[in-house]
Motif scaffolding. Structure first.
Motif, mmCIF file in Angstrom:
data_model
loop_
_atom_site.group_PDB
_atom_site.id
_atom_site.type_symbol
_atom_site.label_atom_id
_atom_site.label_comp_id
_atom_site.label_asym_id
_atom_site.label_seq_id
_atom_site.Cartn_x
_atom_site.Cartn_y
_atom_site.Cartn_z
ATOM 1 N N GLN A 176 36.785 -14.781 62.066
ATOM 2 C CA GLN A 176 36.578 -13.568 62.667
ATOM 3 C C GLN A 176 36.244 -13.790 64.146
ATOM 4 O OE1 GLN A 176 34.609 -10.336 60.883
ATOM 5 N NE2 GLN A 176 34.338 -9.111 62.852
ATOM 6 N N ARG A 177 35.210 -14.656 64.222
ATOM 7 C CA ARG A 177 34.606 -15.356 65.649
ATOM 8 C C ARG A 177 35.283 -16.658 65.617
ATOM 9 N NH1 ARG A 177 32.469 -11.632 68.522
ATOM 10 N NH2 ARG A 177 31.639 -9.963 67.416
ATOM 11 N N PHE A 178 35.689 -17.061 66.567
ATOM 12 C CA PHE A 178 36.542 -18.226 66.834
ATOM 13 C C PHE A 178 35.851 -19.507 66.460
ATOM 14 C CE2 PHE A 178 36.730 -15.049 70.213
ATOM 15 C CZ PHE A 178 37.623 -14.070 69.634
ATOM 16 N N HIS A 179 34.807 -19.714 66.924
ATOM 17 C CA HIS A 179 33.922 -20.890 66.645
ATOM 18 C C HIS A 179 34.438 -22.281 67.307
ATOM 19 C CE1 HIS A 179 31.443 -18.824 63.879
ATOM 20 N NE2 HIS A 179 32.290 -18.441 63.015
ATOM 21 N N LEU A 180 34.881 -22.050 68.667
ATOM 22 C CA LEU A 180 35.623 -23.170 69.033
ATOM 23 C C LEU A 180 34.430 -24.067 69.797
ATOM 24 C CD1 LEU A 180 38.452 -21.603 70.851
ATOM 25 C CD2 LEU A 180 38.557 -22.955 68.908
ATOM 26 N N PHE A 181 34.604 -25.314 69.880
ATOM 27 C CA PHE A 181 33.607 -26.173 70.683
ATOM 28 C C PHE A 181 33.428 -25.710 72.118
ATOM 29 C CE2 PHE A 181 35.287 -28.893 67.163
ATOM 30 C CZ PHE A 181 34.184 -28.921 66.344
ATOM 31 N N PRO A 182 32.555 -25.114 72.561
ATOM 32 C CA PRO A 182 32.459 -24.798 73.755
ATOM 33 C C PRO A 182 32.485 -25.588 75.025
ATOM 34 C CG PRO A 182 30.300 -24.423 73.176
ATOM 35 C CD PRO A 182 30.898 -24.810 71.927
ATOM 36 N N ASN A 183 31.849 -26.828 74.666
ATOM 37 C CA ASN A 183 31.941 -27.801 75.525
ATOM 38 C C ASN A 183 33.175 -28.895 75.783
ATOM 39 O OD1 ASN A 183 31.140 -28.782 73.492
ATOM 40 N ND2 ASN A 183 29.583 -30.109 74.010
ATOM 41 N N LYS A 184 34.008 -28.310 74.967
ATOM 42 C CA LYS A 184 35.428 -29.158 74.846
ATOM 43 C C LYS A 184 36.561 -28.475 75.522
ATOM 44 C CE LYS A 184 33.984 -32.046 70.885
ATOM 45 N NZ LYS A 184 33.515 -33.243 71.376
ATOM 46 N N THR A 185 37.504 -29.150 76.097
ATOM 47 C CA THR A 185 38.694 -28.472 76.479
ATOM 48 C C THR A 185 39.252 -28.029 75.229
ATOM 49 O OG1 THR A 185 40.121 -30.254 76.193
ATOM 50 C CG2 THR A 185 38.873 -29.980 78.341
ATOM 51 N N VAL A 186 40.574 -27.092 75.435
ATOM 52 C CA VAL A 186 41.306 -26.409 74.383
ATOM 53 C C VAL A 186 42.006 -27.896 73.738
ATOM 54 C CG1 VAL A 186 43.647 -25.646 74.182
ATOM 55 C CG2 VAL A 186 41.744 -24.292 75.456
ATOM 56 N N LEU A 187 42.560 -28.689 74.206
ATOM 57 C CA LEU A 187 43.003 -29.906 73.722
ATOM 58 C C LEU A 187 42.257 -30.674 73.023
ATOM 59 C CD1 LEU A 187 46.367 -31.209 74.057
ATOM 60 C CD2 LEU A 187 45.043 -33.182 75.186
ATOM 61 N N GLU A 188 40.985 -31.041 73.433
ATOM 62 C CA GLU A 188 40.075 -31.601 72.738
ATOM 63 C C GLU A 188 39.389 -30.866 71.319
ATOM 64 O OE1 GLU A 188 38.069 -33.864 76.498
ATOM 65 O OE2 GLU A 188 37.078 -31.991 75.770
ATOM 66 N N ASN A 189 39.491 -29.501 71.529
ATOM 67 C CA ASN A 189 39.082 -28.650 70.262
ATOM 68 C C ASN A 189 40.155 -28.857 69.389
ATOM 69 O OD1 ASN A 189 37.194 -26.323 70.171
ATOM 70 N ND2 ASN A 189 37.519 -26.674 72.127
ATOM 71 N N ILE A 190 41.588 -29.252 69.519
ATOM 72 C CA ILE A 190 42.480 -29.099 68.552
ATOM 73 C C ILE A 190 42.438 -30.622 68.037
ATOM 74 C CG2 ILE A 190 45.039 -29.027 68.286
ATOM 75 C CD1 ILE A 190 45.076 -26.989 70.333
ATOM 76 N N THR A 191 42.217 -31.575 68.840
ATOM 77 C CA THR A 191 42.363 -32.944 68.266
ATOM 78 C C THR A 191 41.202 -33.684 67.741
ATOM 79 O OG1 THR A 191 41.611 -33.778 70.483
ATOM 80 C CG2 THR A 191 44.165 -33.581 70.190
ATOM 81 N N GLU A 192 39.994 -32.964 67.797
ATOM 82 C CA GLU A 192 38.700 -33.286 67.562
ATOM 83 C C GLU A 192 38.748 -33.819 65.989
ATOM 84 O OE1 GLU A 192 35.719 -33.988 68.827
ATOM 85 O OE2 GLU A 192 34.474 -34.022 67.350
ATOM 86 N N GLY A 193 39.257 -32.754 65.044
ATOM 87 C CA GLY A 193 39.341 -33.006 63.593
ATOM 88 C C GLY A 193 40.256 -34.083 63.250
ATOM 89 N N PRO A 194 41.416 -34.206 63.850
ATOM 90 C CA PRO A 194 42.372 -35.228 63.523
ATOM 91 C C PRO A 194 42.072 -36.470 63.948
ATOM 92 C CG PRO A 194 43.730 -33.359 64.103
ATOM 93 C CD PRO A 194 42.285 -32.965 64.434
ATOM 94 N N ILE A 195 41.458 -36.695 64.948
ATOM 95 C CA ILE A 195 41.053 -37.929 65.608
ATOM 96 C C ILE A 195 39.761 -38.480 64.749
ATOM 97 C CG2 ILE A 195 40.191 -39.352 67.404
ATOM 98 C CD1 ILE A 195 42.207 -37.665 68.952
ATOM 99 N N LYS A 196 38.766 -37.582 64.652
ATOM 100 C CA LYS A 196 37.359 -38.041 64.287
ATOM 101 C C LYS A 196 37.312 -37.901 62.734
ATOM 102 C CE LYS A 196 34.979 -38.218 68.279
ATOM 103 N NZ LYS A 196 34.794 -37.301 69.080
ATOM 104 N N VAL A 197 38.043 -36.986 62.099
ATOM 105 C CA VAL A 197 37.782 -36.869 60.558
ATOM 106 C C VAL A 197 38.833 -37.357 59.688
ATOM 107 C CG1 VAL A 197 37.382 -35.247 58.771
ATOM 108 C CG2 VAL A 197 36.530 -34.637 61.128
ATOM 109 N N GLN A 198 39.951 -37.200 60.320
ATOM 110 C CA GLN A 198 41.389 -37.779 59.734
ATOM 111 C C GLN A 198 41.732 -39.157 60.303
ATOM 112 O OE1 GLN A 198 44.375 -34.715 60.179
ATOM 113 N NE2 GLN A 198 43.303 -33.908 58.195
ATOM 114 N N ARG A 199 40.694 -39.716 61.288
ATOM 115 C CA ARG A 199 41.159 -40.955 61.983
ATOM 116 C C ARG A 199 42.660 -41.382 62.353
ATOM 117 N NH1 ARG A 199 36.368 -42.895 62.057
ATOM 118 N NH2 ARG A 199 34.586 -42.301 60.765
ATOM 119 N N ARG A 200 43.250 -40.290 62.648
ATOM 120 C CA ARG A 200 44.826 -40.435 63.097
ATOM 121 C C ARG A 200 44.520 -40.873 64.577
ATOM 122 N NH1 ARG A 200 46.369 -34.913 61.126
ATOM 123 N NH2 ARG A 200 47.905 -35.290 62.865
#
Ligand code: ADP
Ligand code: MG
Length: 253
Positions: free
Chosen positions: A97-121
């Motif tokens: 319901q509440r978006f929980h985006l990372f406030p100190n990251k750009t939109v693009l960084e918000n989207i790539t954070e998981g794939p890069i850091k967690v999935q190591r792509r």
């Protein structure tokens, strides 16, 4: 065909209070299931158990053929470690319901954070995909913006793109438009409709009855921790047989 998610005999209590009572449920690939029901009936807990944000007390949840939270050995189930749970959690994307985006990251960084850091792509591939996801949710020009510069509807569309970036088997939505000003609801529902049309497997907890009617393959009515009724939108919304469903539906329509 094997269901994407299969839930058998799930029970969940918080202290003495039983929130989920013997839940059985399956969703097929590409199916859209909308979940409706009164506040406090267990809808969020149902989604949170599927996403491993809560552990279940009894029963099993199978996502994509794997038993969520457990591994089978000698015909017994043993809890998975944190890392395995985290891996499994990636199989289902969740939008809150509440978006929980990372406030100190750009939109693009918000989207790539998981794939890069967690999935190591690969970073460049992830950024390219993120841009394509932003086009899909109608925010191609917002890649460099920060969440605080966006409206609620735009932030929620970024949250959807962020969940999709993990390439989940299914998407779970927990009242994704409830925190939005009324004029911003349509743009988020529009993105969700497009996802549904393109074959995304989705479970959507929502009070948007129009969306249920138009998009859902099945509507599931929850009350007091049980699935009281489940059927086509016509069966549940237009002509409910169960008195509890009937009074809920007539109140929200
Ligand atoms: P819904 O999403 O249908 O409104 P929830 O799944 O959020 O329902 O909650 C169902 C019930 O479980 C509510 O009575 C709620 O207060 C209770 N509940 C939910 N989460 C917790 C928790 N972490 N601890 C204690 N009680 C909880
Ligand atoms: Mg809820």
């Amino acid at each position: 065909m094997t269901p994407v998610i299969s839930i058998k005999g799930v029970q969940k209590s918080f202290g003495q209070f039983q929130v989920l009572k013997d839940i059985d449920f399956e969703i097929a690939k590409g199916e859209v299931v909308c979940v409706i029901g009164p506040s406090g009936s267990g809808k969020s807990t149902f989604l949170r158990c599927i996403n491993q944000l809560e552990s279940v007390d009894e029963g099993i949840i199978i996502v994509n053929g794997e038993i969520a939270g457990y591994r089978r050995k000698d015909d017994k189930l043993y809890p998975l470690g944190d890392r395995a749970v985290a891996r499994q959690r990636q199989a289902v994307g969740m939008v809150f319901q509440r978006f929980h985006l990372f406030p100190n990251k750009t939109v693009l960084e918000n989207i790539t954070e998981g794939p890069i850091k967690v999935q190591r792509r690969n970073g460049e591939a992830c950024r390219e995909e993120a841009r394509s996801l932003l086009r899909r949710v109608g925010l191609a020009d917002k890649a460099g913006s920060y969440p605080s510069e966006l409206s609620g509807g735009q932030q929620q569309r970024v949250a959807i793109a962020r969940a999709l970036a993990m390439k989940p088997e299914a998407m779970l939505f927990d009242e994704p438009t409830s925190a939005l000003d009324p004029e911003l609801v349509g743009e988020v529902l529009g993105v969700m409709k497009e996802l549904a049309k393109s074959g995304t497997t989705m479970i959507v907890v929502t009070h948007e009855i129009g969306f249920c009617r138009e998009v859902a393959d099945r509507v599931l009515f929850m009350d007091r921790g049980t699935i009281v009724a489940c059927g086509t939108p016509a069966e549940i919304l237009e002509n409910p047989q169960n008195p509890r469903v009937k009074s809920f539906v007539s109140a929200v329509l």
